[in-house]
Design an enzyme around this catalytic site. Structure first.
Site, PDB file in Angstrom:
ATOM      1  N   SER A 140       0.850  -1.191   0.000  1.00  0.00           N
ATOM      2  CA  SER A 140       0.000   0.000   0.000  1.00  0.00           C
ATOM      3  C   SER A 140       0.884   1.237   0.000  1.00  0.00           C
ATOM      4  O   SER A 140       1.959   1.242   0.610  1.00  0.00           O
ATOM      5  CB  SER A 140      -0.885   0.022   1.252  1.00  0.00           C
ATOM      6  OG  SER A 140      -1.456   1.310   1.390  1.00  0.00           O
ATOM      7  N   TYR A 153      -1.522  -1.431  10.042  1.00  0.00           N
ATOM      8  CA  TYR A 153      -1.776  -1.750   8.626  1.00  0.00           C
ATOM      9  C   TYR A 153      -0.533  -1.445   7.792  1.00  0.00           C
ATOM     10  O   TYR A 153      -0.059  -2.283   7.016  1.00  0.00           O
ATOM     11  CB  TYR A 153      -2.976  -0.950   8.132  1.00  0.00           C
ATOM     12  CG  TYR A 153      -3.294  -1.139   6.663  1.00  0.00           C
ATOM     13  CD1 TYR A 153      -3.880  -2.316   6.208  1.00  0.00           C
ATOM     14  CD2 TYR A 153      -2.997  -0.137   5.742  1.00  0.00           C
ATOM     15  CE1 TYR A 153      -4.177  -2.487   4.854  1.00  0.00           C
ATOM     16  CE2 TYR A 153      -3.287  -0.297   4.392  1.00  0.00           C
ATOM     17  CZ  TYR A 153      -3.878  -1.474   3.953  1.00  0.00           C
ATOM     18  OH  TYR A 153      -4.157  -1.645   2.616  1.00  0.00           O
TER      19      TYR A 153
HETATM   20  P1  NDP Z   1     -11.775  -5.562  -0.132  1.00  0.00           P
HETATM   21  O1  NDP Z   1     -12.126  -5.382   1.294  1.00  0.00           O
HETATM   22  O2  NDP Z   1     -12.606  -4.942  -1.188  1.00  0.00           O
HETATM   23  O3  NDP Z   1     -11.664  -7.140  -0.465  1.00  0.00           O
HETATM   24  C1  NDP Z   1     -10.903  -7.956   0.380  1.00  0.00           C
HETATM   25  C2  NDP Z   1     -10.814  -9.361  -0.190  1.00  0.00           C
HETATM   26  O4  NDP Z   1      -9.963 -10.130   0.686  1.00  0.00           O
HETATM   27  C3  NDP Z   1     -12.149 -10.078  -0.243  1.00  0.00           C
HETATM   28  O5  NDP Z   1     -12.171 -10.903  -1.392  1.00  0.00           O
HETATM   29  C4  NDP Z   1     -12.132 -10.943   1.026  1.00  0.00           C
HETATM   30  O6  NDP Z   1     -12.895 -12.148   0.913  1.00  0.00           O
HETATM   31  C5  NDP Z   1     -10.653 -11.293   1.099  1.00  0.00           C
HETATM   32  N1  NDP Z   1     -10.218 -11.694   2.430  1.00  0.00           N
HETATM   33  C6  NDP Z   1     -10.302 -10.997   3.596  1.00  0.00           C
HETATM   34  N2  NDP Z   1      -9.800 -11.731   4.610  1.00  0.00           N
HETATM   35  C7  NDP Z   1      -9.392 -12.908   4.077  1.00  0.00           C
HETATM   36  C8  NDP Z   1      -8.806 -14.080   4.601  1.00  0.00           C
HETATM   37  N3  NDP Z   1      -8.526 -14.200   5.902  1.00  0.00           N
HETATM   38  N4  NDP Z   1      -8.532 -15.108   3.753  1.00  0.00           N
HETATM   39  C9  NDP Z   1      -8.805 -15.017   2.429  1.00  0.00           C
HETATM   40  N5  NDP Z   1      -9.370 -13.929   1.873  1.00  0.00           N
HETATM   41  C10 NDP Z   1      -9.655 -12.880   2.688  1.00  0.00           C
HETATM   42  O7  NDP Z   1     -10.241  -5.071  -0.257  1.00  0.00           O
HETATM   43  P2  NDP Z   1      -9.454  -4.399  -1.484  1.00  0.00           P
HETATM   44  O8  NDP Z   1      -9.828  -5.073  -2.736  1.00  0.00           O
HETATM   45  O9  NDP Z   1      -9.563  -2.940  -1.377  1.00  0.00           O
HETATM   46  O10 NDP Z   1      -7.940  -4.764  -1.093  1.00  0.00           O
HETATM   47  C11 NDP Z   1      -7.193  -5.779  -1.719  1.00  0.00           C
HETATM   48  C12 NDP Z   1      -5.732  -5.621  -1.303  1.00  0.00           C
HETATM   49  O11 NDP Z   1      -5.245  -4.342  -1.741  1.00  0.00           O
HETATM   50  C13 NDP Z   1      -5.519  -5.663   0.210  1.00  0.00           C
HETATM   51  O12 NDP Z   1      -4.334  -6.363   0.489  1.00  0.00           O
HETATM   52  C14 NDP Z   1      -5.376  -4.201   0.582  1.00  0.00           C
HETATM   53  O13 NDP Z   1      -4.635  -4.028   1.750  1.00  0.00           O
HETATM   54  C15 NDP Z   1      -4.665  -3.659  -0.639  1.00  0.00           C
HETATM   55  N6  NDP Z   1      -4.816  -2.215  -0.827  1.00  0.00           N
HETATM   56  C16 NDP Z   1      -6.054  -1.647  -0.983  1.00  0.00           C
HETATM   57  C17 NDP Z   1      -6.188  -0.273  -1.142  1.00  0.00           C
HETATM   58  C18 NDP Z   1      -7.503   0.394  -1.275  1.00  0.00           C
HETATM   59  O14 NDP Z   1      -7.543   1.652  -1.213  1.00  0.00           O
HETATM   60  N7  NDP Z   1      -8.603  -0.305  -1.493  1.00  0.00           N
HETATM   61  C19 NDP Z   1      -4.984   0.586  -1.170  1.00  0.00           C
HETATM   62  C20 NDP Z   1      -3.754  -0.122  -0.994  1.00  0.00           C
HETATM   63  C21 NDP Z   1      -3.679  -1.462  -0.843  1.00  0.00           C
HETATM   64  P3  NDP Z   1     -14.493 -12.197   1.336  1.00  0.00           P
HETATM   65  O15 NDP Z   1     -15.207 -11.432   0.261  1.00  0.00           O
HETATM   66  O16 NDP Z   1     -14.809 -13.655   1.284  1.00  0.00           O
HETATM   67  O17 NDP Z   1     -14.599 -11.569   2.679  1.00  0.00           O
END
Ligand code: NDP
Length: 245
Positions: A140, A153
């Site tokens: 991030s 985080y």
């Molecule tokens: P979302 O919250 O939209 O989606 C998160 C995803 O991760 C979902 O598919 C969820 O599954 C899955 N997930 C959560 N916990 C687990 C677990 N224990 N095991 C397996 N899967 C899990 O997040 P984003 O798409 O925004 O983020 C994706 C990545 O990008 C993350 O690593 C985040 O830190 C990073 N990021 C995001 C930013 C942003 O502004 N959005 C900026 C910088 C980095 P389910 O649907 O089943 O709960």
């Protein structure tokens, strides 16, 4: 399945950035493994949609914070598609609070999923990815911003960047690249939830392109890194944030 079909395993791909990556890599010809934690319906719907469009996809439930579930995830991917070429370590959560006010559960969950979960997946990838493959870890841009309330985080993501650089070296001789992508604010539930409209606008305006990223913006960067065009990028952190930091 043709002998040439490459296989990509994307963690946390039921929604948000992970779902966009699964979609993009499927359009690039990969068979995709769509991992999810809880939202089975969304993951299955995405797999069905990609298969209907002529791709190959499989939704697999696994909590990345549980090592035995990660092993099973890789087992199921190999059983379905014969091997794995690409890991996208995308699953992640974010809880914001000043360090002084963090509850133990907020500390543990973020480190368990973002850091330990990523390490469990990297370990399987190091042992099981086919030669010539690649790994992309989601960091991030807050690692560069050092904003208040992002302490645990950002620390979990800074660790991901170290792991990416070190694993890239450990893959010597395998022709496997390991990189991190560090998005800025991206319009997904993780970023948008619990934020007032004004704060969202302020954060969107922090980059000179003056907008939030879409999940597709980030998927395009991941697609580049795993494609032949990205083959010479290795051990790097690519910040994709519109110029914010
Ligand atoms: P979302 O919250 O939209 O989606 C998160 C995803 O991760 C979902 O598919 C969820 O599954 C899955 N997930 C959560 N916990 C687990 C677990 N224990 N095991 C397996 N899967 C899990 O997040 P984003 O798409 O925004 O983020 C994706 C990545 O990008 C993350 O690593 C985040 O830190 C990073 N990021 C995001 C930013 C942003 O502004 N959005 C900026 C910088 C980095 P389910 O649907 O089943 O709960």
């Amino acid at each position: 399945m043709s002998a040439q079909t490459k296989v990509a395993l994307i963690t946390g791909a039921s929604r948000g950035i992970g779902a966009a990556i699964a979609q993009r890599l499927s359009h690039s010809g990969y068979a995709v493994v769509i991992n999810y934690a809880k939202q089975a319906q969304a993951a299955e719907a995405l797999a069905t949609q990609l298969i209907a469009a002529g791709g190959q996809a499989l939704a697999v439930q696994a909590d990345v914070a549980q090592m035995e579930q990660v092993v099973s995830l890789f087992d199921q991917a190999e059983q379905a598609f014969g091997g794995i070429d690409v890991l996208v370590n995308n699953a992640g959560i974010m809880t914001l609070a000043p360090i002084a006010e963090l509850e133990q559960q907020q500390i543990d969950q973020q480190l368990d999923i973002n850091l330990k979960g990523s390490i469990y997946c990297l370990q399987q990838a190091a042992n099981r990815l086919r030669n010539g493959g690649s790994v992309v870890n989601l960091s991030s841009s807050v690692v560069g911003l050092n904003l208040e309330s992002y302490g645990v985080y950002a620390a979990s993501k800074a660790a991901i960047e170290s792991l990416s650089r070190i694993m890239a070296k450990e893959m010597r001789g395998r022709n496997i690249s390991v990189n991190a992508v560090a998005p800025g604010p991206t319009a997904t539930e993780l970023f948008l939830k619990d934020k007032p409209e004004q704060l969202i606008e302020r954060l969107a305006d922090m980059n000179p392109l003056q907008r939030l990223a879409s999940a597709e913006d980030i998927a395009a960067v991941v697609n580049f890194l795993v494609s032949p065009d990205g083959a010479w990028v290795n051990g790097q952190v690519l910040r994709a944030n519109g110029g914010m930091v």
